[in-house]
Design a protein around this motif. Sequence first.
Motif, mmCIF file in Angstrom:
data_model
loop_
_atom_site.group_PDB
_atom_site.id
_atom_site.type_symbol
_atom_site.label_atom_id
_atom_site.label_comp_id
_atom_site.label_asym_id
_atom_site.label_seq_id
_atom_site.Cartn_x
_atom_site.Cartn_y
_atom_site.Cartn_z
ATOM 1 N N UNK A 1 48.954 41.332 71.156
ATOM 2 C CA UNK A 1 50.260 41.014 71.720
ATOM 3 C C UNK A 1 51.259 40.782 70.582
ATOM 4 N N UNK A 2 52.463 41.297 70.747
ATOM 5 C CA UNK A 2 53.439 41.239 69.654
ATOM 6 C C UNK A 2 54.844 41.017 70.184
ATOM 7 N N UNK A 3 55.710 40.560 69.282
ATOM 8 C CA UNK A 3 57.128 40.455 69.571
ATOM 9 C C UNK A 3 57.887 41.131 68.433
ATOM 10 N N UNK A 4 58.882 41.948 68.795
ATOM 11 C CA UNK A 4 59.643 42.726 67.809
ATOM 12 C C UNK A 4 61.081 42.200 67.730
ATOM 13 N N UNK A 5 61.913 42.872 66.937
ATOM 14 C CA UNK A 5 63.294 42.453 66.742
ATOM 15 C C UNK A 5 64.108 42.490 68.020
ATOM 16 N N UNK A 6 64.984 41.498 68.173
ATOM 17 C CA UNK A 6 65.767 41.370 69.401
ATOM 18 C C UNK A 6 67.113 42.083 69.324
ATOM 19 N N UNK A 7 67.375 42.799 68.247
ATOM 20 C CA UNK A 7 68.698 43.376 68.034
ATOM 21 C C UNK A 7 69.156 44.336 69.099
ATOM 22 N N UNK A 8 68.231 45.111 69.679
ATOM 23 C CA UNK A 8 68.650 46.048 70.723
ATOM 24 C C UNK A 8 69.101 45.320 71.983
ATOM 25 N N UNK A 9 68.670 44.082 72.139
ATOM 26 C CA UNK A 9 69.096 43.293 73.301
ATOM 27 C C UNK A 9 70.403 42.567 73.037
ATOM 28 N N UNK B 1 67.227 44.609 64.391
ATOM 29 C CA UNK B 1 66.452 45.673 65.045
ATOM 30 C C UNK B 1 65.306 46.093 64.145
ATOM 31 N N UNK B 2 64.096 46.135 64.683
ATOM 32 C CA UNK B 2 62.956 46.705 63.954
ATOM 33 C C UNK B 2 63.160 48.211 63.908
ATOM 34 N N UNK B 3 63.209 48.783 62.694
ATOM 35 C CA UNK B 3 63.562 50.193 62.543
ATOM 36 C C UNK B 3 62.449 51.107 63.085
ATOM 37 N N UNK B 4 62.849 52.148 63.784
ATOM 38 C CA UNK B 4 61.886 53.153 64.230
ATOM 39 C C UNK B 4 61.577 54.107 63.083
ATOM 40 N N UNK C 1 60.929 40.617 73.111
ATOM 41 C CA UNK C 1 61.272 40.814 71.689
ATOM 42 C C UNK C 1 62.320 39.785 71.295
ATOM 43 N N UNK C 2 61.912 38.857 70.402
ATOM 44 C CA UNK C 2 62.789 37.735 70.061
ATOM 45 C C UNK C 2 62.952 37.534 68.556
ATOM 46 N N UNK C 3 62.389 38.418 67.728
ATOM 47 C CA UNK C 3 62.374 38.170 66.279
ATOM 48 C C UNK C 3 63.653 38.675 65.611
ATOM 49 N N UNK C 4 63.733 38.413 64.294
ATOM 50 C CA UNK C 4 64.848 38.896 63.498
ATOM 51 C C UNK C 4 64.581 40.291 62.919
ATOM 52 N N UNK C 5 63.564 40.964 63.402
ATOM 53 C CA UNK C 5 63.241 42.317 62.952
ATOM 54 C C UNK C 5 61.798 42.481 62.550
ATOM 55 N N UNK C 6 61.110 41.372 62.253
ATOM 56 C CA UNK C 6 59.685 41.448 61.917
ATOM 57 C C UNK C 6 58.856 41.641 63.186
ATOM 58 N N UNK C 7 57.566 41.903 62.978
ATOM 59 C CA UNK C 7 56.600 41.995 64.068
ATOM 60 C C UNK C 7 55.791 40.701 64.033
ATOM 61 N N UNK C 8 55.928 39.885 65.090
ATOM 62 C CA UNK C 8 55.225 38.601 65.141
ATOM 63 C C UNK C 8 53.918 38.722 65.922
ATOM 64 N N UNK C 9 52.863 38.110 65.359
ATOM 65 C CA UNK C 9 51.563 38.023 66.011
ATOM 66 C C UNK C 9 51.116 36.567 65.991
ATOM 67 N N UNK C 10 50.035 36.282 66.732
ATOM 68 C CA UNK C 10 49.424 34.956 66.639
ATOM 69 C C UNK C 10 48.750 34.814 65.283
ATOM 70 N N UNK C 11 48.405 33.587 64.921
ATOM 71 C CA UNK C 11 47.766 33.371 63.628
ATOM 72 C C UNK C 11 46.453 34.132 63.545
ATOM 73 N N UNK D 1 63.225 52.004 69.259
ATOM 74 C CA UNK D 1 64.450 51.271 68.942
ATOM 75 C C UNK D 1 65.587 52.243 68.640
ATOM 76 N N UNK D 2 66.789 51.704 68.536
ATOM 77 C CA UNK D 2 67.978 52.547 68.399
ATOM 78 C C UNK D 2 68.346 52.872 66.958
ATOM 79 N N UNK D 3 67.640 52.294 65.984
ATOM 80 C CA UNK D 3 67.953 52.527 64.574
ATOM 81 C C UNK D 3 66.720 53.093 63.880
#
Length: 427
Positions: free
Chosen positions: A298-306, A313-316, A369-379, A400-402
């Motif tokens: 499970x992961x969370x990505x950059x929130x910039x597209x929202x 934005x996590x770059x494509x 997706x709530x991060x500043x662009x990184x990919x967040x995982x659990x520890x 993503x759009x970028x």
Amino acid sequence: MHGRRHHRWILGSLAAALLAVTAGCTTGSPGGLTAVAGTSASPSSPASTATAAGPSGSSSPSSPPTSSTTPVPPVATITATPALNSGDLAPADPITIGVAQGTIDALTMTNPDGNPVGGTLSADRASWTSGEPLAFGATYTVAGTATGTDGKQVAIAGTYSTVSPDVQVKNTIYPSDDMTVGVAAPIMVKFGVEPADKAEIAKHVTITTDPQVEGSWAWVQHDDGLWALDYRTKDYWPAGTKVHVEAKLYGVKVADGAYGRADVTSDFVIGRNQVVKADVNSHELVVTQDGQVTATYPASYGRGDNTGDTNLITRSGVHVVTDFDEIKYMSNPAYGYVNIPERWAVRISDNGEFIHANPASTDAQGYANVTHGCVNLSIADAQAYFHSAIWGDPVEVTGTSVQLGPDDGDIYDWGLTWDQWQALAAS
């Protein structure tokens, strides 16, 4: 008595006549006696020809010209590239010494210690070419002879001096010896200065692979400011590929006042085929090996597209794993945090994108997706992925759009299409 006086008169007359003839032998005579040897005469100017008047006042014919013998120079001519007695030579540049209208009998070039420099004499003995690089800051002596087609011998002599050692620059290759790297690993041959003639320098860099792989070199300026020849394959490396890279740069002029310090090589291998699939809309990070899924996190990505903030934005595009930190202190003052310790950080670009643990986003991982662009995982998941990754692994971000590109820092080689990469290719 009368008869004897008459006889004495006749004898006297004969003696006078003989005396007159004898005098004419030194000054000229009606019979055309020429001037004695040594009389100066000009063959091209009759008016200046020396004459001698006889009793009748007539002139004698001109004396024939005399000439001294002038030595004929040897026909053999010595040539050299660079010219004999040249200085400030690049140690890697070959030296060729030749002879026109003749052959070389013997030729040696010796270093300051008196030891000979290796070289090759052509089959027709018309030229000699050095066969090894010279040292920095040294003077070499050339000595020999050649014989011309006229059979005359000429000397071959002179010196050559190379540039000072303080003009040497360091060049490097990465991946380095004995590394095992991922299937998206680029090769970077970095130069201490920007090469003045990039096409010429590229000729000194070669690669061999087992098996053969399609790829090409391109000039890239990296984040550290250094120029490099980067090698990228058209598709990912086959797992297990053996790679040998060689940059024969010792003594090669890279730019004005800059010469390669040494030849550099690297031998490394491509490891297992591990590819990460990172679809931001799936909220998952999927790890595959040889096309088979080995882990799903499970992961969370950059929130910039929202939010509309492109900085978040996590770059494509195809990212490349390049760095590993069990604890990474992260800062982004514009967004209110400085030196925050994050665990199990794997860098995937130089624009600040990492795959790392972040307990603060645990509730969103797998859902939003709530991060500043990184990919967040659990520890736990971040630690597991950290230990599975190696330098050069690809991380394929989609959705993503970028797009990842040159503005995103150092290794963006896979952020370009194959056609775009070939457009940068070094000749």
